[in-house]
Design a protein around this motif. Structure first.
Motif, PDB file in Angstrom:
ATOM      1  N   TYR A 242     -30.804  -5.392  -1.793  1.00  0.00           N
ATOM      2  CA  TYR A 242     -31.873  -4.746  -2.584  1.00  0.00           C
ATOM      3  C   TYR A 242     -31.339  -4.628  -3.950  1.00  0.00           C
ATOM      4  O   TYR A 242     -30.131  -4.770  -4.162  1.00  0.00           O
ATOM      5  CB  TYR A 242     -31.798  -3.255  -2.083  1.00  0.00           C
ATOM      6  N   LYS A 243     -32.186  -4.492  -4.996  1.00  0.00           N
ATOM      7  CA  LYS A 243     -31.792  -4.418  -6.434  1.00  0.00           C
ATOM      8  C   LYS A 243     -32.204  -2.999  -6.946  1.00  0.00           C
ATOM      9  O   LYS A 243     -33.381  -2.817  -6.789  1.00  0.00           O
ATOM     10  CB  LYS A 243     -32.238  -5.580  -7.214  1.00  0.00           C
ATOM     11  N   GLN A 244     -31.437  -2.206  -7.775  1.00  0.00           N
ATOM     12  CA  GLN A 244     -31.823  -1.205  -8.362  1.00  0.00           C
ATOM     13  C   GLN A 244     -31.423  -1.297  -9.694  1.00  0.00           C
ATOM     14  O   GLN A 244     -30.183  -1.251 -10.256  1.00  0.00           O
ATOM     15  CB  GLN A 244     -30.940  -0.078  -7.758  1.00  0.00           C
TER      16      GLN A 244
ATOM     17  N   PHE B 288     -27.278  -4.236  -3.787  1.00  0.00           N
ATOM     18  CA  PHE B 288     -26.919  -3.503  -2.649  1.00  0.00           C
ATOM     19  C   PHE B 288     -27.332  -4.262  -1.482  1.00  0.00           C
ATOM     20  O   PHE B 288     -28.474  -4.902  -1.391  1.00  0.00           O
ATOM     21  CB  PHE B 288     -27.549  -2.199  -2.147  1.00  0.00           C
ATOM     22  N   CYS B 289     -26.343  -4.626  -0.517  1.00  0.00           N
ATOM     23  CA  CYS B 289     -26.347  -5.415   0.952  1.00  0.00           C
ATOM     24  C   CYS B 289     -26.597  -4.101   1.790  1.00  0.00           C
ATOM     25  O   CYS B 289     -26.340  -2.990   1.590  1.00  0.00           O
ATOM     26  CB  CYS B 289     -25.433  -6.087   1.150  1.00  0.00           C
ATOM     27  N   ALA B 290     -27.421  -4.360   2.932  1.00  0.00           N
ATOM     28  CA  ALA B 290     -27.538  -3.520   4.154  1.00  0.00           C
ATOM     29  C   ALA B 290     -27.659  -4.325   5.252  1.00  0.00           C
ATOM     30  O   ALA B 290     -28.270  -5.143   5.389  1.00  0.00           O
ATOM     31  CB  ALA B 290     -28.839  -2.508   3.796  1.00  0.00           C
ATOM     32  N   GLY B 291     -26.931  -3.833   6.294  1.00  0.00           N
ATOM     33  CA  GLY B 291     -26.809  -4.263   7.511  1.00  0.00           C
ATOM     34  C   GLY B 291     -26.931  -3.327   8.893  1.00  0.00           C
ATOM     35  O   GLY B 291     -26.520  -2.372   8.760  1.00  0.00           O
ATOM     36  N   LYS B 292     -27.637  -3.781   9.795  1.00  0.00           N
ATOM     37  CA  LYS B 292     -27.929  -3.202  11.073  1.00  0.00           C
ATOM     38  C   LYS B 292     -26.921  -3.781  11.849  1.00  0.00           C
ATOM     39  O   LYS B 292     -26.757  -4.955  12.412  1.00  0.00           O
ATOM     40  CB  LYS B 292     -29.256  -3.276  11.411  1.00  0.00           C
ATOM     41  N   GLY B 293     -25.747  -2.839  12.437  1.00  0.00           N
ATOM     42  CA  GLY B 293     -24.809  -3.209  13.174  1.00  0.00           C
ATOM     43  C   GLY B 293     -24.685  -2.541  14.794  1.00  0.00           C
ATOM     44  O   GLY B 293     -25.768  -2.199  15.063  1.00  0.00           O
ATOM     45  N   ASN B 294     -23.609  -2.232  15.082  1.00  0.00           N
ATOM     46  CA  ASN B 294     -23.479  -1.419  16.393  1.00  0.00           C
ATOM     47  C   ASN B 294     -23.987   0.043  16.439  1.00  0.00           C
ATOM     48  O   ASN B 294     -24.160   0.778  17.554  1.00  0.00           O
ATOM     49  CB  ASN B 294     -22.043  -1.459  16.977  1.00  0.00           C
ATOM     50  N   THR B 295     -24.148   0.533  15.211  1.00  0.00           N
ATOM     51  CA  THR B 295     -24.672   1.876  15.205  1.00  0.00           C
ATOM     52  C   THR B 295     -26.091   1.900  15.129  1.00  0.00           C
ATOM     53  O   THR B 295     -26.824   3.180  15.302  1.00  0.00           O
ATOM     54  CB  THR B 295     -24.187   2.416  13.831  1.00  0.00           C
TER      55      THR B 295
ATOM     56  N   THR C 156     -21.750  -0.448  -0.700  1.00  0.00           N
ATOM     57  CA  THR C 156     -21.145   0.474  -1.961  1.00  0.00           C
ATOM     58  C   THR C 156     -21.838  -0.151  -3.128  1.00  0.00           C
ATOM     59  O   THR C 156     -21.921   0.574  -4.105  1.00  0.00           O
ATOM     60  CB  THR C 156     -19.824   0.454  -1.809  1.00  0.00           C
ATOM     61  N   GLY C 157     -22.416  -1.242  -3.157  1.00  0.00           N
ATOM     62  CA  GLY C 157     -23.169  -1.770  -4.146  1.00  0.00           C
ATOM     63  C   GLY C 157     -22.139  -2.538  -5.469  1.00  0.00           C
ATOM     64  O   GLY C 157     -21.012  -2.135  -5.510  1.00  0.00           O
ATOM     65  N   THR C 158     -22.735  -3.556  -6.030  1.00  0.00           N
ATOM     66  CA  THR C 158     -22.280  -4.174  -7.360  1.00  0.00           C
ATOM     67  C   THR C 158     -22.921  -4.148  -8.248  1.00  0.00           C
ATOM     68  O   THR C 158     -24.168  -4.328  -8.446  1.00  0.00           O
ATOM     69  CB  THR C 158     -22.163  -5.666  -7.007  1.00  0.00           C
TER      70      THR C 158
END
Lengths: 113, 110
Positions: B35-37, B88-95, B102-104
């Protein structure tokens, strides 16, 4: 942009007062989310909903409650606001859950004095 | 619990220089989204990767998903002032939930 609105867009309140933020969508998406954004933490999930009256907790749910009585509205309530809840709150919607694109609302900037 | 870290936190570049942000997860991810903000704005979806080793391009942006599905990168070639914002990256894992990095924050000087 997807049809998502948040109200209010800005709010200043005092510690101990109740606050309700509203998210409204016109896309008929099943999933709705509330995030908070703080410097150094990115976006953290507070609560989410996967249907009318179906909600679940996210990673930072303490001090927050939610309700979804209609597909289009998702309310976030701070029962007794604290200064640590000063943040920018984003609502997001998605059609297919956590593997689907999330569309974000414009955000609400909340300041708790 | 699952954690998703991004580096660097901030990057300042001269217009025309390249830029890369890296995303690292503590657990294997089923997917990674970017995502981009823009400053003062809201996050906007850029892309999703789901396959190990996947590479996707959008004009000057190149996205990669690692072979082990625990890391990802976004590379921008020849940055422009319109690239300014936080990625931002965002990933779906074991949760079973989408966890955002945290974003760059990228600043581009003309």
């Amino acid at each position: 942009d997807a049809g998502i609105t948040q109200s209010p867009r800005h709010k200043v309140t005092e510690t101990g007062t109740p606050v309700t933020l509203r998210c409204h969508q016109t896309e008929n998406h099943r999933y709705m989310y509330w995030y908070r954004q703080d410097p150094g933490h990115g976006l953290r999930l507070i609560h989410y909903s996967y249907g009318v009256k179906d909600t679940d907790k996210g990673e930072v749910s303490d001090g927050y409650s939610v309700s979804r009585s209609k597909t289009e509205d998702f309310l976030l309530t701070l029962e007794s606001a604290t200064s640590s809840q000063t943040s920018v709150y984003f609502c997001a919607i998605a059609q297919g859950g956590f593997t689907d694109t999330q569309y974000f609302g414009p955000g609400t900037r909340l300041t708790v004095l | 619990g699952q954690q998703v870290m991004q580096i660097p936190q901030y990057q300042h570049v001269q217009e025309g220089e390249d830029f890369t942000t890296y995303c690292n997860s503590s657990t294997t991810l089923s997917n990674i989204q970017w995502y981009k903000q823009r400053p003062g704005g809201h996050p906007v979806f850029l892309i999703q990767l789901v396959k190990s080793g996947e590479v996707k391009k959008q004009k000057r942006l190149t996205f990669q998903f690692g072979e082990a599905k625990k890391n990802s990168s976004l590379h921008i070639t020849a940055t422009q002032t319109t690239d300014v914002g936080t990625y931002f990256c965002a990933g779906k894992g074991n949760t079973d939930k989408l966890i955002f990095g945290t974003g760059t924050r990228l600043q581009v000087f003309p």
